[in-house]
Design an enzyme around this catalytic site. Structure first.
Site, short mmCIF file in Angstrom:
data_model
loop_
_atom_site.label_atom_id
_atom_site.label_comp_id
_atom_site.label_asym_id
_atom_site.label_seq_id
_atom_site.Cartn_x
_atom_site.Cartn_y
_atom_site.Cartn_z
N VAL A 169 -27.78 -1.47 -1.05
CA VAL A 169 -27.51 -0.09 -0.47
C VAL A 169 -26.02 0.18 -0.99
CG1 VAL A 169 -27.21 1.14 1.59
CG2 VAL A 169 -28.75 -0.73 1.52
N ASP B 78 -39.68 -5.21 9.03
CA ASP B 78 -38.65 -5.91 8.66
C ASP B 78 -37.33 -5.68 9.80
OD1 ASP B 78 -36.96 -7.88 7.28
OD2 ASP B 78 -36.33 -6.46 5.90
N LYS C 277 -30.25 3.89 -0.99
CA LYS C 277 -30.95 2.36 -0.98
C LYS C 277 -31.56 2.45 -2.42
CE LYS C 277 -32.92 -1.12 1.31
NZ LYS C 277 -32.37 -1.52 2.60
N GLY D 119 -24.30 -3.01 1.11
CA GLY D 119 -25.55 -4.05 1.64
C GLY D 119 -26.50 -4.35 0.84
N GLN D 120 -27.19 -5.44 1.24
CA GLN D 120 -28.35 -5.77 0.29
C GLN D 120 -29.51 -6.44 1.31
OE1 GLN D 120 -28.23 -7.15 -3.31
NE2 GLN D 120 -30.17 -7.28 -2.72
N GLY D 121 -30.65 -6.02 0.68
CA GLY D 121 -31.88 -6.41 1.48
C GLY D 121 -32.92 -6.61 0.83
N GLY D 122 -33.92 -6.89 1.12
CA GLY D 122 -35.07 -7.51 0.75
C GLY D 122 -35.80 -6.48 -0.53
N PHE D 123 -35.34 -5.12 0.00
CA PHE D 123 -36.12 -3.96 -1.00
C PHE D 123 -34.96 -3.55 -1.88
CE2 PHE D 123 -38.33 -3.65 3.25
CZ PHE D 123 -39.44 -3.79 2.60
N GLY D 124 -33.82 -4.02 -1.86
CA GLY D 124 -32.97 -3.44 -2.70
C GLY D 124 -31.36 -3.44 -2.13
#
Ligand SMILES: *[C@@H]1O[C@H](CO)[C@@H](O)[C@H](O)[C@H]1NC(C)=O
Ligand SMILES: *[C@@H]1O[C@H](CO)[C@@H](O)[C@H](O)[C@H]1NC(C)=O
Ligand SMILES: *[C@@H]1O[C@H](CO)[C@@H](O)[C@H](O)[C@H]1NC(C)=O
Ligand SMILES: *[C@@H]1O[C@H](CO)[C@@H](O)[C@H](O)[C@H]1NC(C)=O
Ligand SMILES: *[C@@H]1O[C@H](CO)[C@@H](O)[C@H](O)[C@H]1NC(C)=O
Ligand SMILES: *[C@@H]1O[C@H](CO)[C@@H](O)[C@H](O)[C@H]1NC(C)=O
Ligand SMILES: *[C@@H]1O[C@H](CO)[C@@H](O)[C@H](O)[C@H]1NC(C)=O
Length: 828
Positions: free
Chosen positions: A526, A637, A540, A519-524
């Site tokens: 996974v 978020d 993460k 996964g990929q999110g705004g904080f980095g």
């Protein structure tokens, strides 16, 4: 026979002893009753009589009031400190209006007061529908001479008054005090009261020691006591006049029984019971659950920020930096520049604070006079203007150090604090520099960005190389050592958080190879990993650098790891080394909610029952974050890709507390860094950076509509209009066709009302103005109580906005980009 001697007495006595319970709510003079007989209020809600706790045989006997037809829940006890030990009690109303409780030995164990009843009237004892037991005149004049509502025990029922009677002569103080234990109603340690009458505040005490404090009143609520304000279930009132001063609450929904209790362990809690449907009492709120509310936690001039960390007010510095370094804040802060009474001192305005303790109210002083009066008095350290009695603004001042402060990102009070001339001067200088700093900081920010991009590349290059060496020589060693140390937690020795070292993580995640990326999110990003002991983990890898120091960061992570709830993903540990900050979570094999709800084939598996289960689970998890956990966390978020599902379709919120970990600036109620995702961000947050629990409520509403419809809010298209999903739902709602939005793959017609209710609640959550949106506790109550009346929703915020078309098409084949979290700078 009856007619010959004392007809009234004998007949009524016969009547009493023949019935197992008076089918009545009143007792007349000369009547009495013993254990086994009770009075029942005419609405069948309350019952007055003898009861015992624990196992009957050995149990002490008490006289009290409880709910009729519910498992024994005592709301009032007459003889709480004098139980009847010989298991025989008799209560009787005397001709002069005194109620007396006798034990076998015939001594009066307890009695109502003897002073007030006027001769010549005929007294009667009555249990009212409110649960109030009164002795009143039975004649035309119904004057009440005595009432149990004047003698509180541990429970505040609706309309009971917590506070003071200020009539001449009687200066009586009504407050609640806990039971010793759940089986012993005698006076325990904890109390909840409104005092002192000169500057009333709500205080929870243990003995005489203050534990929690909210106040004084600011015109709408007791300062800092946001949870003690009104909700859709009850309305709180503060009333002050020359004869009375009290806090009370009134029910808005009569079919829900409620009680406000101080528990034997000192928790101030609100319970509800829905008539004819509840099986047990439902704990709705614990008012004193925020660690930031712990009395004087941060010492003088220290303010508690976002749940648990202390900071000095600006212009102050820790009194003992060493203690503060060890997370022991109670020593508080000292001034950077000492005030020098009268020689150039002035006042600086601080926003968003809870009023400090020990206020003094100066009558007859308005805004300007207030400042002048405080300035003249050398021990006056602050002043504010507040409507402390609810009947007009007053000058409130604080003599001596300011204690028990708390920061409120949203709301809070304005307070003017005395500052030395040198401090005022440096503030003025700062302001002048401010405009130049702005430009410089933009330039610097760009520079830093470029530099850090370089640094990241360099570091990852080093890591890759280091790893190449190590795989050859020391992978065994890493496995054997178990590879983690423990961080000591100063506050709670029982809890230890594994601190994984970088090698362990690299090994577990195949050096963060793309194959492990989930996964990929705004904080980095996974990554999935597997520890040497076989445990599967999700790691993460945070891209941004936290603004906190390493110790503070660890402390923060420990606090968050302590949050445990079945609707939250479990944080197992962390790894902080050099530039890397990584969080290690439990791995959940079922994917996140977004993998199910948007695609037709997978959506089919989600029956309405499952969807409803998921909606309620998310609400429960969020409620815990906002309110019931020891920390109070705003997620910021919330979106479908942050909701993971376990094998039983239980939703688990992930990524919570990350905004906290970054130590974002919570001094202000707005942030310059906006973290969030298009389509889920509330208008006030997306546009101005204002965030609050209500921004999460908005995101929750969007998620609910997405779950119901199986559509993405920001990518919603309809041939007839260019509204997004919220706008579409709103349009259908106004056309009275809300069910049209339901995903056609859902085929369970019998749940129609439940679906409509969920849509209704969702529309309330996404309303444009945060103050219109319900709190999560209310949302949860709305979802749980099917008969609760819901207000009509107003227009949602962001009805038309959809994702920019350009990005929409280019991103359609890559699910990761669709979910990219925005991290932008709000213009200000
Ligand atoms: C009450 O009685 C039950 C069995 O009759 C026993 O198990 C329990 O321990 C007793 N409780 C107390 C507080 O005595
Ligand atoms: C009754 O009144 C007398 C005189 O005022 C007082 O001493 C006594 O304590 C009172 N009894 C009760 C039970 O309040
Ligand atoms: C009832 O009687 C009391 C005492 O005799 C008196 O003070 C009060 O004014 C009377 N109230 C009414 C409504 O007549
Ligand atoms: C407001 O309430 C306070 C406290 O009860 C009282 O002393 C004061 O006289 C009231 N003022 C007005 C204007 O009613
Ligand atoms: C609860 O049930 C009783 C008996 O069935 C009924 O009389 C009463 O109105 C119900 N109360 C509510 C609030 O629904
Ligand atoms: C406030 O002003 C009123 C009316 O001018 C006066 O009666 C009262 O004594 C004053 N109160 C104080 C505390 O000075
Ligand atoms: C300052 O104000 C407080 C509260 O009104 C008062 O008790 C104290 O005496 C005052 N001190 C001086 C020096 O005037």
């Amino acid at each position: 026979m009856c007619t010959i001697i004392h007809p009234l007495i004998l007949c009524s006595l016969l009547f009493l002893y023949l019935q197992t319970s008076f089918s009545t709510d009143t007792l007349k003079p000369h009547q009495s009753f013993v254990d086994g007989f009770t009075l029942i209020s005419s609405n069948q809600r309350f019952e007055f009589g003898f009861f015992s706790l624990g196992n009957g045989s050995s149990g002490d006997l008490y006289l009290g009031i409880w709910y009729h037809d519910l498992p024994l829940t005592v709301v009032w006890v007459a003889n709480r400190n004098n139980p009847i030990r010989d298991s025989f009690g008799e209560v009787s109303l005397k001709e002069n209006g005194v109620l007396i409780l006798y034990a076998r030995s015939s001594d009066a164990v307890w009695t109502t007061d003897n002073t007030t009843f006027t001769s010549g009237s005929s007294p009667v004892l009555q249990l009212l529908d409110s649960g109030n037991l009164v002795i009143r005149d039975d004649g035309r004049n119904k004057t009440v001479f005595w009432e149990s509502f004047d003698f509180l025990t541990d429970t505040l029922l609706p309309n009971m008054k917590l506070g003071w009677k200020l009539d001449v002569g009687s200066h009586s103080h009504r407050y609640i005090r806990s039971w010793k234990s759940s089986e012993d109603p005698s006076e325990g340690d904890y109390s909840f009261s409104l005092d002192p009458p000169e500057a009333p505040q709500l205080v929870v005490r243990s003995g005489s020691r203050k534990l929690f404090r909210w106040g004084p009143y600011d015109g709408t609520s007791f300062s800092g006591g946001t949870t003690l304000t009104s909700s859709p279930l009850f309305q709180t009132l503060f009333v002050s006049s020359s004869i009375e001063l009290y806090f009370k609450y009134e029910l808005l929904d009569e079919s829900i029984l409620s009680r406000f209790v101080i528990s034997p362990t000192g928790l101030l809690q609100y319970f509800t019971w829905k008539v004819n449907s509840s099986k047990e009492w439902n704990l709705l709120v614990t008012f004193n659950s925020d660690p930031c509310d712990i009395y004087a936690k941060c010492g003088p001039y220290g303010s508690c920020y976002s749940l648990s960390s202390c900071r000095c007010l600006s212009g102050f510095t820790p009194d003992s930096p060493r203690d503060w370094g060890l997370f022991s804040y109670s020593g508080g802060c000292k001034r950077k520049h000492e005030v020098n009474c009268g020689h150039g001192d002035g006042f600086v305005k601080y926003n968003a604070l809870k009023f400090p303790d020990n206020p003094v109210v100066w009558e007859n002083y308005t805004n300007h006079d207030c400042e002048a009066k405080c300035l003249k008095n050398c021990s006056c350290m602050a002043y504010a203007n507040a409507d402390v009695y609810g009947n007009g603004s007053r000058c409130v001042a604080w003599i001596g150090d300011l204690l028990d402060l708390k920061n409120f990102p949203n709301g809070g009070e304005q307070i003017y604090i005395r500052m030395a001339h040198a401090e005022l001067k440096s503030i003025a200088d700062d302001k002048r520099k401010h405009s130049t700093v702005k430009i410089v900081s933009v330039v610097t920010a760009i520079g830093v960005l470029l530099l850090s991009a370089g640094a990241i590349w360099y570091i990852s290059w080093i890591i890759r190389n280091r790893r190449k060496d190590q795989i050859g020589r020391s992978s065994n060693a890493a496995q054997q050592s178990g590879s983690f140390q423990y961080v000591e937690d100063n506050q709670d020795s029982g809890f230890q958080l594994p601190l994984y070292d970088l090698e362990t993580i690299l090994l577990a995640c195949n050096s963060f190879s793309d194959r492990n990326k989930i996964g990929q999110g705004g904080f980095g990003s996974v990554y999935k990993g597997e520890l040497s002991n076989g445990q599967e983990i999700a790691v993460k890898r945070l891209v941004e650098k936290s603004m906190q120091g390493v110790e503070e960061l660890k402390n923060e992570i420990i606090l968050i790891a302590k949050l445990q709830h079945r609707n939250l993903v479990k944080l197992l540990g962390c790894c902080i080394e050099g530039e890397e900050t990584m969080l290690v979570y439990e791995y959940l094999p079922n994917k996140s909610l977004n993998n199910f709800i948007y695609d037709k084939p997978t959506r089919k598996q989600l029956t309405w029952r499952k969807r409803y289960h998921i909606i309620k689970g998310i609400a429960r998890g969020l409620l815990y974050l906002h309110q019931d956990s020891r920390l109070r966390i705003i997620h910021r978020d919330l979106k479908t890709s942050n909701i993971l599902l376990d094998s039983e379709w239980n939703p688990k919120i992930s990524d919570f507390g990350i905004a906290r970990i970054f130590g974002t600036d919570q001094i202000q109620e707005m942030t310059k860094r906006i973290i969030g995702t298009y389509g889920y961000m509330s208008p006030e947050y997306a546009m101005n950076g204002h965030y609050s629990v209500k921004s999460d409520v908005y995101s929750f509403g969007v998620i609910v509509l997405e779950i119901i419809s199986g559509q993405k809010n920001w990518a919603f298209h309809h041939s007839d209009h260019d509204l997004n999903l919220l706008g579409h739902a709103w349009m259908l709602w106004n056309r009275r066709q809300p069910l049209e939005i339901l995903d056609p793959t859902v085929v369970e017609p019998s749940y129609g009302n439940q679906v409509i209710r969920c849509i209704h609640v969702a529309l309330l959550c996404v309303q444009q103005y945060p103050e219109d949106r319900p709190k999560m506790s209310t949302v949860y109550a709305m979802l749980s109580y099917e008969n609760m009346e819901l207000p009509e929703p107003k227009e949602p915020g962001f009805c038309r906005e959809s994702y920019p078309k350009k990005l929409d098409t280019s991103a359609s084949d890559s699910s990761t980009i669709n979910e990219v979290t925005m991290t932008t700078m709000a213009g200000r």
